[in-house]
Scaffold this active site. Structure first.
Site, PDB file in Angstrom:
ATOM      1  N   CYS A 148      17.932 -15.608 -23.682  1.00 17.82           N
ATOM      2  CA  CYS A 148      18.413 -16.960 -23.461  1.00 17.82           C
ATOM      3  C   CYS A 148      18.075 -17.841 -24.638  1.00 17.82           C
ATOM      4  O   CYS A 148      17.569 -17.402 -25.644  1.00 17.82           O
ATOM      5  CB  CYS A 148      17.698 -17.526 -22.272  1.00 17.82           C
ATOM      6  SG  CYS A 148      15.975 -17.745 -22.700  1.00 17.82           S
ATOM      7  N   ARG A 172      23.691 -17.870 -26.880  1.00 18.41           N
ATOM      8  CA  ARG A 172      22.675 -16.868 -26.564  1.00 18.41           C
ATOM      9  C   ARG A 172      22.686 -16.463 -25.097  1.00 18.41           C
ATOM     10  O   ARG A 172      22.114 -15.451 -24.719  1.00 18.41           O
ATOM     11  CB  ARG A 172      21.298 -17.390 -26.925  1.00 18.41           C
ATOM     12  CG  ARG A 172      21.128 -17.639 -28.396  1.00 18.41           C
ATOM     13  CD  ARG A 172      19.794 -18.255 -28.656  1.00 18.41           C
ATOM     14  NE  ARG A 172      18.733 -17.288 -28.478  1.00 18.41           N
ATOM     15  CZ  ARG A 172      18.117 -16.672 -29.472  1.00 18.41           C
ATOM     16  NH1 ARG A 172      18.468 -16.929 -30.700  1.00 18.41           N
ATOM     17  NH2 ARG A 172      17.167 -15.804 -29.235  1.00 18.41           N
ATOM     18  N   TRP A 212      20.517 -16.033 -19.566  1.00 21.31           N
ATOM     19  CA  TRP A 212      21.271 -14.798 -19.443  1.00 21.31           C
ATOM     20  C   TRP A 212      20.482 -13.971 -18.428  1.00 21.31           C
ATOM     21  O   TRP A 212      19.428 -13.420 -18.733  1.00 21.31           O
ATOM     22  CB  TRP A 212      21.368 -14.080 -20.794  1.00 21.31           C
ATOM     23  CG  TRP A 212      22.296 -12.908 -20.732  1.00 21.31           C
ATOM     24  CD1 TRP A 212      23.653 -12.917 -20.873  1.00 21.31           C
ATOM     25  CD2 TRP A 212      21.940 -11.544 -20.490  1.00 21.31           C
ATOM     26  NE1 TRP A 212      24.154 -11.652 -20.728  1.00 21.31           N
ATOM     27  CE2 TRP A 212      23.138 -10.790 -20.495  1.00 21.31           C
ATOM     28  CE3 TRP A 212      20.729 -10.890 -20.254  1.00 21.31           C
ATOM     29  CZ2 TRP A 212      23.152  -9.417 -20.287  1.00 21.31           C
ATOM     30  CZ3 TRP A 212      20.748  -9.506 -20.046  1.00 21.31           C
ATOM     31  CH2 TRP A 212      21.956  -8.788 -20.065  1.00 21.31           C
ATOM     32  N   ASN A 248      12.203 -16.880 -21.662  1.00 20.04           N
ATOM     33  CA  ASN A 248      13.124 -15.881 -22.186  1.00 20.04           C
ATOM     34  C   ASN A 248      12.376 -14.546 -22.170  1.00 20.04           C
ATOM     35  O   ASN A 248      11.280 -14.466 -22.713  1.00 20.04           O
ATOM     36  CB  ASN A 248      13.500 -16.286 -23.617  1.00 20.04           C
ATOM     37  CG  ASN A 248      14.214 -15.185 -24.386  1.00 20.04           C
ATOM     38  OD1 ASN A 248      14.145 -15.142 -25.595  1.00 20.04           O
ATOM     39  ND2 ASN A 248      14.881 -14.320 -23.690  1.00 20.04           N
ATOM     40  N   GLY A 249      12.966 -13.546 -21.520  1.00 21.22           N
ATOM     41  CA  GLY A 249      12.308 -12.242 -21.476  1.00 21.22           C
ATOM     42  C   GLY A 249      12.243 -11.718 -20.057  1.00 21.22           C
ATOM     43  O   GLY A 249      12.967 -12.178 -19.173  1.00 21.22           O
ATOM     44  N   GLU A 277      34.143   0.466 -34.011  1.00 24.62           N
ATOM     45  CA  GLU A 277      33.935  -0.974 -34.118  1.00 24.62           C
ATOM     46  C   GLU A 277      35.195  -1.728 -33.684  1.00 24.62           C
ATOM     47  O   GLU A 277      35.120  -2.743 -32.995  1.00 24.62           O
ATOM     48  CB  GLU A 277      33.532  -1.332 -35.559  1.00 24.62           C
ATOM     49  CG  GLU A 277      33.350  -2.808 -35.842  1.00 24.62           C
ATOM     50  CD  GLU A 277      32.308  -3.522 -34.969  1.00 24.62           C
ATOM     51  OE1 GLU A 277      31.563  -2.857 -34.254  1.00 24.62           O
ATOM     52  OE2 GLU A 277      32.285  -4.768 -35.002  1.00 24.62           O
ATOM     53  N   LYS A 314      35.177  -4.417 -30.637  1.00 21.28           N
ATOM     54  CA  LYS A 314      35.638  -5.805 -30.771  1.00 21.28           C
ATOM     55  C   LYS A 314      36.662  -6.129 -29.696  1.00 21.28           C
ATOM     56  O   LYS A 314      36.605  -7.172 -29.061  1.00 21.28           O
ATOM     57  CB  LYS A 314      36.308  -6.047 -32.125  1.00 21.28           C
ATOM     58  CG  LYS A 314      35.513  -6.298 -33.358  1.00 21.28           C
ATOM     59  CD  LYS A 314      34.579  -7.440 -33.369  1.00 21.28           C
ATOM     60  CE  LYS A 314      33.305  -7.170 -32.619  1.00 21.28           C
ATOM     61  NZ  LYS A 314      32.130  -6.874 -33.357  1.00 21.28           N
ATOM     62  N   GLU A 348      35.131  -6.327 -26.179  1.00 17.43           N
ATOM     63  CA  GLU A 348      34.204  -7.450 -26.073  1.00 17.43           C
ATOM     64  C   GLU A 348      34.911  -8.776 -25.812  1.00 17.43           C
ATOM     65  O   GLU A 348      34.506  -9.532 -24.942  1.00 17.43           O
ATOM     66  CB  GLU A 348      33.472  -7.535 -27.419  1.00 17.43           C
ATOM     67  CG  GLU A 348      32.038  -7.803 -27.327  1.00 17.43           C
ATOM     68  CD  GLU A 348      31.367  -7.811 -28.700  1.00 17.43           C
ATOM     69  OE1 GLU A 348      31.973  -7.416 -29.719  1.00 17.43           O
ATOM     70  OE2 GLU A 348      30.213  -8.238 -28.740  1.00 17.43           O
ATOM     71  N   HIS A 375      40.908  16.967 -27.945  1.00 13.84           N
ATOM     72  CA  HIS A 375      39.874  17.544 -27.082  1.00 13.84           C
ATOM     73  C   HIS A 375      39.638  16.703 -25.832  1.00 13.84           C
ATOM     74  O   HIS A 375      38.576  16.773 -25.228  1.00 13.84           O
ATOM     75  CB  HIS A 375      38.588  17.737 -27.878  1.00 13.84           C
ATOM     76  CG  HIS A 375      38.777  18.645 -29.049  1.00 13.84           C
ATOM     77  ND1 HIS A 375      38.662  20.013 -28.964  1.00 13.84           N
ATOM     78  CD2 HIS A 375      39.149  18.380 -30.327  1.00 13.84           C
ATOM     79  CE1 HIS A 375      38.928  20.550 -30.147  1.00 13.84           C
ATOM     80  NE2 HIS A 375      39.220  19.576 -30.984  1.00 13.84           N
ATOM     81  N   LYS A 431      24.542 -13.372 -27.361  1.00 14.91           N
ATOM     82  CA  LYS A 431      24.514 -13.058 -28.792  1.00 14.91           C
ATOM     83  C   LYS A 431      23.380 -12.121 -29.168  1.00 14.91           C
ATOM     84  O   LYS A 431      23.587 -11.123 -29.823  1.00 14.91           O
ATOM     85  CB  LYS A 431      24.422 -14.357 -29.592  1.00 14.91           C
ATOM     86  CG  LYS A 431      24.432 -14.154 -31.111  1.00 14.91           C
ATOM     87  CD  LYS A 431      25.766 -13.615 -31.581  1.00 14.91           C
ATOM     88  CE  LYS A 431      25.826 -13.473 -33.081  1.00 14.91           C
ATOM     89  NZ  LYS A 431      26.972 -12.612 -33.459  1.00 14.91           N
TER      90      LYS A 431
HETATM   91  C1  AGP Z   1      28.607  -7.370 -31.597  1.00 14.15           C
HETATM   92  O1  AGP Z   1      29.895  -7.848 -31.579  1.00 14.15           O
HETATM   93  C2  AGP Z   1      27.916  -7.373 -30.296  1.00 14.15           C
HETATM   94  N1  AGP Z   1      27.826  -8.681 -29.749  1.00 14.15           N
HETATM   95  C3  AGP Z   1      26.641  -6.557 -30.177  1.00 14.15           C
HETATM   96  O2  AGP Z   1      27.039  -5.230 -30.072  1.00 14.15           O
HETATM   97  C4  AGP Z   1      25.579  -6.670 -31.280  1.00 14.15           C
HETATM   98  O3  AGP Z   1      26.066  -6.152 -32.471  1.00 14.15           O
HETATM   99  C5  AGP Z   1      24.306  -5.944 -30.851  1.00 14.15           C
HETATM  100  O4  AGP Z   1      23.806  -6.539 -29.686  1.00 14.15           O
HETATM  101  C6  AGP Z   1      23.243  -5.911 -31.928  1.00 14.15           C
HETATM  102  O5  AGP Z   1      22.825  -7.180 -32.282  1.00 14.15           O
HETATM  103  P1  AGP Z   1      21.966  -7.444 -33.571  1.00 14.15           P
HETATM  104  O6  AGP Z   1      22.793  -7.115 -34.753  1.00 14.15           O
HETATM  105  O7  AGP Z   1      21.610  -8.900 -33.519  1.00 14.15           O
HETATM  106  O8  AGP Z   1      20.754  -6.557 -33.513  1.00 14.15           O
HETATM  107  N1  GLU Z   2      14.195 -12.915 -16.776  1.00  9.51           N
HETATM  108  C1  GLU Z   2      14.561 -14.299 -16.713  1.00  9.51           C
HETATM  109  C2  GLU Z   2      15.682 -14.549 -15.721  1.00  9.51           C
HETATM  110  O1  GLU Z   2      16.413 -13.691 -15.339  1.00  9.51           O
HETATM  111  C3  GLU Z   2      14.909 -14.890 -18.074  1.00  9.51           C
HETATM  112  C4  GLU Z   2      16.199 -14.380 -18.600  1.00  9.51           C
HETATM  113  C5  GLU Z   2      16.550 -14.976 -19.926  1.00  9.51           C
HETATM  114  O2  GLU Z   2      15.908 -14.569 -20.932  1.00  9.51           O
HETATM  115  O3  GLU Z   2      17.492 -15.803 -19.978  1.00  9.51           O
HETATM  116  O4  GLU Z   2      15.842 -15.639 -15.279  1.00  9.51           O
END
Ligand code: AGP
Ligand code: GLU
Length: 612
Positions: free
Chosen positions: A2, A27, A73, A99-100, A485, A489, A492, A508, A607
């Site tokens: 997040c 994010r 997130w 975050n985490g 890739e 894209k 995504e 195959h 992100k």
């Molecule tokens: C890329 O379009 C994606 N959003 C995702 O796969 C990304 O490349 C991946 O999460 C790795 O992120 P990073 O390069 O910040 O480590």
């Molecule tokens: N684990 C927390 C949640 O689910 C934080 C997630 C986050 O990093 O946004 O709310």
């Protein structure tokens, strides 16, 4: 995953927090929220969905001079208002943004419920708020001690911002595995998971390290370790220009970032400063290995996730081709959960745009633990990954805001190409061969500019194929990872199902999918593989599959078979994926436009994936 923003100072906090959240929304965008400090209380506003929803409920003119904000997130608990951060203790004394992931949250929750705590959300985060409040109220600890004691009980990862009802103006930040940075202004301090959130407000930053806390007050800040001992850190100056993090005249960051590639790729080779035409090689200061050490390297492994992993696959092929060194790419999440064999004389490169990807970081820890040497290929200066590697090369793509990566990908390819050239010149490439490659690097920006000229052709293609339910992307050799890739894209941002394959694998299995409704995108380079790819195209045509072809050679062989042929400028085979990436990015973009998708913030994604 997040975004976190905190502010304490002399200005009204609300507009600064909202501005910060806007910069961070890429994010995570499941929900967002803000807590504002008041006299002996704090007020919490939170809402699921996009930031607009929060904007609609916050008091714009609130007088508070400090507060914390969050874009979520979700990892634990659904996407609901109640699960949105900030989370407060049930007595309203401590409030937290996080975050985490807290791995032992269930045990802690039970323990706190046993003590009478009333939980309002399903998140792991809420235990942090309840625990801090417990130590604060029941055990009468100071805010610092309450936070430190809480941290001592947490297992997992966190970037944290904590506020207290009875201490307006005080924010405590903490970091373990998730990024946290302080921004220092004049009688004001910011706390954020990403310095872009206070872009334009201050350039003085302090990066918090794992297992450290930061104590922020309007007129002071300090950092301490978990034993409550002072840790002295110097402020650093932020280098990037925050104008680059704005959309400008483009409708989307993704499109803007695609169009920036001629300039960003030039930055990857230091506008020429990383190229040495005289000796036909590359000069990369940050590798921190002397040439003798390079002699001992017998193998190279590039590690990454998502787009960075696709880039790593291309990088491995560049390395094998130019340096004739065995090279491969590995999925970081597989390294971290497996038991990797770290061989002597293997050089590892971790590839990442954000430098905060949890899987990539964990894999580096594992390799380093086993005695391996890891260098970084990273975009974000000062990121966790950049700091934990023994050296590396910044790709200098500039801020990449769109969730879907574009310019970071091409810059990663260029930097891996430079490393391959440098090692190639030490091993097998002659001066003339090296000089020819240096020339190719130098010509890339111009060729990328020319490749962008396919925009209107691609817009028409997107209209033609807007109803496709699925697509295949196919290439051979160095174009095989580019096919992956291209497929990534498309999935995504347009949500159209797509698969990328080495074209040789077509027969195959994937050939069974071919029908008039399933187009195939072939990516072709001027290589010895041309006839084989043409053969694969014929196989698709024979089964009435539409064929789109992106190629850097215009030959009747391709013209006769492809329904649509997109020609990009020719370059050497190793650098061909850099140029051919652009039409694939544009194709994903215009299909997503046709389908009216949320291009910069695709559903379910964020992100930087800073949680497992
Ligand atoms: C890329 O379009 C994606 N959003 C995702 O796969 C990304 O490349 C991946 O999460 C790795 O992120 P990073 O390069 O910040 O480590
Ligand atoms: N684990 C927390 C949640 O689910 C934080 C997630 C986050 O990093 O946004 O709310």
């Amino acid at each position: 995953m997040c975004g976190i923003i905190g502010y304490t100072g002399k200005k009204k906090a609300m507009p600064l927090l909202m501005q910060g959240l806007k910069m961070l929304e890429y994010r995570g965008y499941d929900s967002s929220g803000i807590a504002l400090a008041g006299q002996n209380e704090f007020k919490v506003y939170k809402k699921m969905g996009k930031l607009e929803n929060l904007e609609a409920i916050v008091p714009r003119n609130a007088a508070a001079l400090s507060g914390i904000g969050h874009t979520r997130w979700a990892t634990h608990g659904g996407v609901t208002d109640a699960n949105a951060h900030p989370h407060a203790g049930y007595r309203g004394k401590a409030v937290v943004v996080h975050n985490g992931i807290i791995d032992n949250y269930l045990e802690l929750k039970q323990e706190l419920q046993g003590k009478g705590a009333n939980f309002l959300s399903e998140t792991d985060t809420e235990v942090i708020a309840q625990l801090v409040e417990h130590y604060l109220v029941d055990q009468k600890m100071t805010p610092e001690n309450a936070v430190l004691t809480t941290l001592g009980r947490l297992e997992g990862t966190y970037g944290l911002g904590v506020m207290f009802a009875d201490h307006p103006g005080l924010i405590i930040g903490a970091k373990n595995g998730s990024p946290m940075v302080l921004g220092l202004g004049d009688k004001e301090v910011f706390l954020a998971s990403d310095a872009s959130s206070f872009a334009g407000l201050t350039r003085q930053v302090v990066y918090l390290q794992d297992k450290e806390i930061a104590i922020l007050k309007p007129e002071s800040w300090e950092t301490r370790n978990l034993r409550n001992e002072a840790v002295f850190r110097n402020a650093e100056e932020l280098t990037w220009n925050h104008e680059e993090a704005k959309k400008g005249d483009y409708d989307h960051f993704f499109l803007k970032e695609i169009f920036e590639q001629p300039q960003s790729v030039a930055r990857a080779f230091g506008q020429g400063g990383r190229l040495v035409p005289e000796y036909g090689t590359a000069k990369l200061g940050g590798l921190n290995l002397d040439k003798r050490e390079f002699f001992d390297i017998e193998r190279v492994v590039f590690i990454g996730m998502g787009t960075a992993l696709n880039a790593a696959q291309v990088g491995a092929r560049m390395m094998e081709s130019w340096a004739r060194l065995p090279a491969r790419a590995e999925d970081a999440s597989e390294i971290r959960t497996g038991n990797p064999i770290v061989e002597r004389n293997t050089l590892y490169f971790a590839v990442s745009q954000s430098g905060e990807t949890a899987d990539t970081i964990a894999s580096i820890h594992e390799i380093q633990e086993k005695g391996g040497r890891v260098l970084g290929i990273v975009n974000t200066v000062g990121s966790s990954l950049a700091r934990m590697c023994n050296g590396g090369v910044y790709i200098h793509a500039g801020p990449e805001i769109s969730v879907a990566s574009s310019k970071a990908f091409t810059n990663q390819l260029v930097v891996m190409g430079l490393i391959a050239l440098f090692m190639g010149r030490m091993r097998v490439l002659s001066l003339t061969q090296g000089q020819a490659i240096v020339k190719e690097f130098g010509e890339l920006p111009e060729k990328l500019q020319a490749a962008l000229g396919c925009r209107s052709q691609i817009m028409a293609l997107a209209k033609k194929y807007r109803n496709a339910k699925s697509m295949l992307f196919l290439g051979r050799g160095i174009m095989a990872p580019l096919a992956m890739e291209g497929a990534l894209k498309l999935k995504e941002i347009s949500y159209i199902h797509a698969e990328g394959y080495a074209a040789g694998n077509l027969k195959h299995g994937p050939l069974a999918l071919i029908s008039p409704e399933v187009p195939s995108v072939f990516i072709v380079a001027n290589s010895q593989n041309l006839d084989r790819v043409v053969g694969n195209m014929a196989e698709v045509k024979a089964r009435k599959g539409p064929v789109i072809c992106v190629s850097n050679i215009d030959t009747p062989k391709l013209r006769n078979l492809a329904d649509d042929l997109i020609i990009v400028p020719e370059t050497c085979e190793e650098l061909a994926p850099v140029v051919a990436a652009l039409p694939l990015q544009l194709f994903a973009y215009y299909l997503a436009m046709e389908l009216d998708r949320d291009i910069d913030r695709p559903r379910n994604l964020a992100k930087s994936v800073t949680t497992e």
